[in-house]
Every structure is written in structure tokens, then in C-alpha cells.
Write a protein that holds these residues in place. Structure first.
Motif, PDB file in Angstrom:
ATOM      1  N   MET A  64       0.856  -1.184  -0.197  1.00 29.57           N
ATOM      2  CA  MET A  64      -0.004   0.049   0.026  1.00 29.57           C
ATOM      3  C   MET A  64       1.038   1.224  -0.131  1.00 29.57           C
ATOM      4  SD  MET A  64      -1.058   2.564   2.248  1.00 29.57           S
ATOM      5  CE  MET A  64      -0.820   1.873   3.945  1.00 29.57           C
ATOM      6  N   VAL A  65       1.803   1.297   0.663  1.00 21.53           N
ATOM      7  CA  VAL A  65       2.859   2.572   0.941  1.00 21.53           C
ATOM      8  C   VAL A  65       3.485   2.871  -0.522  1.00 21.53           C
ATOM      9  CG1 VAL A  65       4.596   3.534   2.117  1.00 21.53           C
ATOM     10  CG2 VAL A  65       2.853   2.512   3.418  1.00 21.53           C
ATOM     11  N   LEU A  66       3.988   1.708  -1.047  1.00 24.26           N
ATOM     12  CA  LEU A  66       4.726   1.736  -2.194  1.00 24.26           C
ATOM     13  C   LEU A  66       3.692   2.191  -3.355  1.00 24.26           C
ATOM     14  CD1 LEU A  66       6.835  -1.407  -2.220  1.00 24.26           C
ATOM     15  CD2 LEU A  66       7.567   0.975  -2.055  1.00 24.26           C
ATOM     16  N   ILE A  67       2.462   1.798  -3.609  1.00 20.33           N
ATOM     17  CA  ILE A  67       1.573   2.189  -4.336  1.00 20.33           C
ATOM     18  C   ILE A  67       1.361   3.584  -4.244  1.00 20.33           C
ATOM     19  CG2 ILE A  67      -0.886   1.832  -5.428  1.00 20.33           C
ATOM     20  CD1 ILE A  67      -0.732  -0.912  -4.509  1.00 20.33           C
ATOM     21  N   ALA A  68       0.984   3.939  -3.031  1.00 19.06           N
ATOM     22  CA  ALA A  68       0.732   5.396  -2.544  1.00 19.06           C
ATOM     23  C   ALA A  68       2.050   6.337  -2.965  1.00 19.06           C
ATOM     24  CB  ALA A  68       0.404   5.626  -1.049  1.00 19.06           C
ATOM     25  N   TRP A  69       3.127   5.852  -2.669  1.00 19.62           N
ATOM     26  CA  TRP A  69       4.362   6.692  -3.071  1.00 19.62           C
ATOM     27  C   TRP A  69       4.412   6.906  -4.507  1.00 19.62           C
ATOM     28  CZ3 TRP A  69       9.320   5.476   0.542  1.00 19.62           C
ATOM     29  CH2 TRP A  69       8.952   5.994   1.837  1.00 19.62           C
ATOM     30  N   ALA A  70       4.332   5.733  -5.247  1.00 24.75           N
ATOM     31  CA  ALA A  70       4.479   5.804  -6.588  1.00 24.75           C
ATOM     32  C   ALA A  70       3.429   6.829  -7.235  1.00 24.75           C
ATOM     33  CB  ALA A  70       4.339   4.318  -7.263  1.00 24.75           C
ATOM     34  N   GLY A  71       2.190   6.514  -6.756  1.00 22.53           N
ATOM     35  CA  GLY A  71       1.211   7.383  -7.539  1.00 22.53           C
ATOM     36  C   GLY A  71       1.266   8.914  -7.124  1.00 22.53           C
ATOM     37  N   ILE A  72       1.707   9.287  -5.937  1.00 22.74           N
ATOM     38  CA  ILE A  72       1.882  10.596  -5.500  1.00 22.74           C
ATOM     39  C   ILE A  72       3.030  11.107  -6.415  1.00 22.74           C
ATOM     40  CG2 ILE A  72       2.729  12.288  -3.626  1.00 22.74           C
ATOM     41  CD1 ILE A  72       1.332  10.421  -1.712  1.00 22.74           C
ATOM     42  N   ALA A  73       4.152  10.580  -6.429  1.00 20.31           N
ATOM     43  CA  ALA A  73       5.365  10.962  -7.231  1.00 20.31           C
ATOM     44  C   ALA A  73       4.969  10.976  -8.859  1.00 20.31           C
ATOM     45  CB  ALA A  73       6.259  10.156  -7.095  1.00 20.31           C
ATOM     46  N   PHE A  74       4.329   9.882  -9.376  1.00 21.26           N
ATOM     47  CA  PHE A  74       4.006  10.117 -10.483  1.00 21.26           C
ATOM     48  C   PHE A  74       3.070  11.230 -11.236  1.00 21.26           C
ATOM     49  CE2 PHE A  74       1.482   8.709 -14.400  1.00 21.26           C
ATOM     50  CZ  PHE A  74       2.469   8.240 -15.345  1.00 21.26           C
ATOM     51  N   PHE A  75       2.017  11.231 -10.312  1.00 22.92           N
ATOM     52  CA  PHE A  75       1.140  12.305 -10.880  1.00 22.92           C
ATOM     53  C   PHE A  75       1.453  13.763 -10.561  1.00 22.92           C
ATOM     54  CE2 PHE A  75      -1.687   8.327 -11.063  1.00 22.92           C
ATOM     55  CZ  PHE A  75      -2.165   8.591 -12.314  1.00 22.92           C
ATOM     56  N   ALA A  76       2.450  13.744  -9.431  1.00 22.62           N
ATOM     57  CA  ALA A  76       2.739  15.226  -9.056  1.00 22.62           C
ATOM     58  C   ALA A  76       3.788  15.367 -10.131  1.00 22.62           C
ATOM     59  CB  ALA A  76       3.382  14.995  -7.794  1.00 22.62           C
ATOM     60  N   PHE A  77       4.675  14.634 -10.733  1.00 18.84           N
ATOM     61  CA  PHE A  77       5.416  15.033 -11.651  1.00 18.84           C
ATOM     62  C   PHE A  77       4.745  15.512 -12.990  1.00 18.84           C
ATOM     63  CE2 PHE A  77       7.507  13.676 -15.745  1.00 18.84           C
ATOM     64  CZ  PHE A  77       8.631  14.352 -15.895  1.00 18.84           C
ATOM     65  N   HIS A  78       3.748  14.801 -13.390  1.00 17.12           N
ATOM     66  CA  HIS A  78       3.097  15.168 -14.319  1.00 17.12           C
ATOM     67  C   HIS A  78       2.091  16.534 -14.304  1.00 17.12           C
ATOM     68  CE1 HIS A  78       3.858  12.060 -17.325  1.00 17.12           C
ATOM     69  NE2 HIS A  78       3.879  11.207 -16.159  1.00 17.12           N
ATOM     70  N   ASN A  79       1.490  16.660 -12.944  1.00 21.11           N
ATOM     71  CA  ASN A  79       0.934  17.892 -12.875  1.00 21.11           C
ATOM     72  C   ASN A  79       2.174  19.113 -13.016  1.00 21.11           C
ATOM     73  OD1 ASN A  79       1.089  19.956  -9.874  1.00 21.11           O
ATOM     74  ND2 ASN A  79      -0.629  19.720 -10.791  1.00 21.11           N
ATOM     75  N   ILE A  80       3.186  19.075 -12.616  1.00 22.39           N
ATOM     76  CA  ILE A  80       4.182  20.157 -12.640  1.00 22.39           C
ATOM     77  C   ILE A  80       4.506  20.309 -14.117  1.00 22.39           C
ATOM     78  CG2 ILE A  80       6.417  20.932 -12.159  1.00 22.39           C
ATOM     79  CD1 ILE A  80       5.956  19.497  -9.274  1.00 22.39           C
ATOM     80  N   LYS A  81       4.578  19.109 -14.802  1.00 24.48           N
ATOM     81  CA  LYS A  81       5.228  19.045 -16.171  1.00 24.48           C
ATOM     82  C   LYS A  81       3.962  19.852 -17.093  1.00 24.48           C
ATOM     83  CE  LYS A  81       6.218  16.134 -20.127  1.00 24.48           C
ATOM     84  NZ  LYS A  81       6.364  14.550 -20.647  1.00 24.48           N
TER      85      LYS A  81
END
Length: 401
Positions: A64-81
Motif C-alpha cells: 500500500m505504501v509503495l503504491i501510494a508513494w508511486a502514485g503521488i510521485a508520478f502524478f505530481a511530476f505530470h502535474n508540474i510538467k
């Protein structure tokens, strides 16, 4: 020739909603940590709360933590991009020949999508800090004033844009009421509410009374402005829709009330917590449950309304799965994300806190599955829209555009 996408060649300020949607999806993954990881000592989970679960929890908890971390990081990157993409294209758009005609039309209010996306990115930045930066909570009291200043700067941009749009129409007219057959003019209210919820964060998390009090006052101003503006737009848009039918391309705006309700609901929760901790004002868990239930009820009603209309006009078949493209399609992401987040809050801060549902019971996971279902659906939708709008076009198509 540099590869160009439909979004680049046919730019609209509504593409800021693409950045907004990515930021919203990042928030949905933070909900995993917020509600499923204990965080005693502070109202939100920080790195020090999550790390022990990742290193010493069960296999399911670690996943669960790994999925949460991956989701936060992935979509935050694309949010900023996507925010950077939009800021560049918007600067070009403002210098184009067609901008003045755009600004004088009903669509001129679409520029409020920029401060809306900016406010979301500030929220995403705070989530990234909480999630991945060790020791951040020890200096958080120094960050709150900076956050307030940042949101006030964005609020100034939003109020200036909105003031220019309204003053121009009141001075010289030109607003086409018959063409206002959607809730497209609700976008400024959405922007103001997003700024308001950001300003409400220090009220909930700061232990400094002055910081919390300033946060309460400023967030109340923007939330009040958002509610008043939304009510005005709601009234003025009904008649042209009944007379002329819904503007098919703007049909997704019929559900913009859903994210506004989620943002206002979170702002009220933040304010309530701040009033409780710093000002000795108390609200019962039952009161919170009923407030969230009322907001969720409004969301469900507008969701059913919007889906019924879009089904009748064939919106999805034309602009999502079909060949036609519309930047406004990204407005579909916000309601689904908002329902996912609101369901999590309704369950945890409402039903569980009031004692109606036991945490981590069968009923708890059943309702949580609804929230995760909305989240997954929006991820699929974002992928479909990104393929249509941001996939590089063939060189011949770019030349034709």
C-alpha cells in the motif's frame, strides 16, 4: 520539425485542467497514507509515520505504501510538467491575434483555470514535502506563513482576472446570455474555492494562534466568494439551458459543482479542526458526519444530472472515445477525483468518527473500494485524454493545423 500535439497546436486555457487533474490524482494516493497510516502527534502523515510501516509492516501494508508513494510521485511530476507546458503556451496565447476576441467573449473567464491549477500545484508541493522529506514537520511552522503568501499571490491573480472579466462586461456589455447554456462560468468559483482550501491548511495544522487565525479569516473570504459566485452562475445558467439546450461541448461543466463541494468540505474540516485546537470551539463527530453527508448528497445529485445530460447528447462517444477533441473534456476528471476524495473523508471523518462504521471492517473496505473505483476510473480517463490531446501528431497534421 518538432513533434507537436493537438494541445500545442489548438491551445486553450482549459488545458490547465489537465495539470489540475494530475494534481488531483496525486491527492487521491495521499489519501491512502492519510487514512490508513497512523500519524499521532500531527494532523497529517509525514515521512516518519510512513517509513516504519514500509520497513516493518505486513506485506500488504508495504505494498500500500509503495503504491501510494508511486502514485503521488508520478502524478505530481505530470502535474508540474503540464503546468509548465500551460504557462508557456498561455504566454504565447496572450500575444496571439485571437486573444483579444477570446477575452471579450463568454470564454474569457477560462483564464481562471490558470490560478486554479497554480493553487493545486502548491497543494501538491506540500504533499510531496510531507511524504518524502524527513524532518519536515520540525520546520513546518516556518512554512505556513510562506504558504499563506503563496496562496494570497495566486488569489490576487484570480481576483484580478475575475475583476477584469466582470468589469469589462458591466462597462461595455457583450456577455452572450443565450450562449451561457452550461456551467462554464462556474470555473472562477472553482478557482476561488481551491485558493480557499489552500489558505485553510495552516488553520488546521498550525499551533501558532496568529497563523491559524489569519488562515481562518483569509480562507473564509475566498470560500465565501466562491459560494456566492457559484450561486449566481447557477441561477443565470439554468434559463439559457432550458431555452436552447445544453452546449454539448461544455456539457462536462454540469458536474463542476462536485469538485467545488469537495474543496469546500475539506476547507470546512480544516477550519473546524483549527477552531477546536486553537480557539476552544467544538463540533461533534455527528455534526461533521451530517455536513459531509449533505455535501456528498449534492455531489451525487449533480453527478446524476450531468451523466444523464451527457448520455443524452452523446458527449463521451464524440469527445472521449470518438474522433472529436475538446479541451473541456479534462473537466470530466475533476468530478471523479473529487468523489474519490470526498468518499474517503465521508467514510473516515464522518461514518467512522461518529461510530457508524468500524475502521478496517468489511463495510469500511467496501466503501473504500468505491473511492478507489473512482480513482482508477479517472486514471483510465486521463490516459485516454492524454492519448488524444498530448500524443505527438504526424508532421502533415501539424502543418495542416
Amino acid at each position: 520539425m518538432q513533434n507537436m500535439s493537438h494541445a500545442a497546436t489548438k491551445y486553450s486555457p482549459l488545458y490547465f485542467l489537465a495539470s489540475l487533474g494530475m494534481g488531483g490524482l496525486s491527492v487521491t494516493f495521499f489519501m491512502y497514507l492519510f487514512f490508513w497510516v497512523p500519524h499521532p502527534g500531527q494532523p497529517v502523515p509525514v515521512f516518519e509515520d510512513v517509513w516504519p510501516v514500509l520497513t516493518g509492516g505486513t506485506l500488504l501494508q508495504q505494498a500500500m505504501v509503495l503504491i501510494a508513494w508511486a502514485g503521488i510521485a508520478f502524478f505530481a511530476f505530470h502535474n508540474i510538467k503540464l503546468l509548465i507546458f500551460n504557462l508557456r503556451k498561455y504566454a504565447e496565447f496572450k500575444r496571439s491575434e485571437g486573444f483579444e476576441a477570446f477575452a471579450q467573449s463568454n470564454a474569457g473567464s477560462q483564464v481562471l483555470a490558470m490560478p486554479l491549477a497554480l493553487a493545486m500545484t502548491v497543494n501538491v508541493g506540500f504533499i510531496l514535502g510531507l511524504t518524502f522529506v524527513p524532518g519536515l514537520w520540525s520546520i513546518v511552522e516556518y512554512m505556513f506563513p510562506a504558504a499563506i503568501v503563496a496562496f494570497l499571490a495566486i488569489g490576487y491573480i484570480a481576483l484580478r482576472q475575475l475583476g477584469h472579466f466582470i468589469a469589462s462586461r458591466l462597462h461595455s456589455g457583450g456577455f452572450n446570455c443565450s450562449a451561457n447554456n452550461s456551467f462554464a462560468q462556474m470555473l472562477p468559483a472553482f478557482a476561488l474555492s481551491m485558493i480557499g482550501v489552500g489558505l485553510a491548511a495552516p488553520a488546521a495544522m498550525s499551533t501558532t494562534i496568529v497563523t491559524s487565525g489569519i488562515s481562518l479569516v483569509l480562507s473564509t473570504f475566498f470560500i465565501t466568494a466562491a459560494v456566492l459566485l457559484a450561486l449566481v452562475v447557477l441561477v443565470m445558467s439554468i434559463r439559457p439551458m432550458l431555452e436552447h439546450g445544453v452546449n454539448v461541448e461544455a456539457a462536462p461543466t454540469l458536474m463542476v459543482v462536485i469538485p467545488i463541494m469537495t474543496v469546500i468540505g475539506i476547507a470546512l474540516l480544516r477550519q473546524g479542526h483549527g477552531l477546536h485546537v486553537n480557539f476552544d470551539s467544538h463540533t461533534t463527530d455527528a455534526d461533521t458526519m451530517m455536513t459531509l453527508t449533505r455535501l456528498l448528497s449534492v455531489q451525487v445529485l449533480f453527478g446524476l444530472f450531468g451523466l444523464a445530460v451527457m448520455s443524452r447528447v452523446g458527449y463521451l462517444a464524440r469527445f472521449v472515445t470518438g474522433r472529436e477533441t475538446s479541451a473541456g473534456s479534462y473537466a470530466l476528471v475533476c468530478p471523479g477525483v473529487a468523489l474519490s476524495v470526498m468518499t474517503q473523508f465521508w467514510l473516515n471523518k464522518g461514518l467512522v468518527a461518529a461510530g457508524l462504521v468500524a475502521k478496517f471492517s468489511v463495510a469500511y473496505w467496501a466503501i473504500s473500494a468505491v473511492a478507489v473505483g473512482f480513482q482508477i476510473a479517472m486514471i483510465v480517463l486521463v490516459w485516454m485524454l492524454a492519448t488524444k490531446h498530448f500524443r505527438p501528431l504526424p508532421q502533415g497534421a501539424v502543418a495542416a493545423a
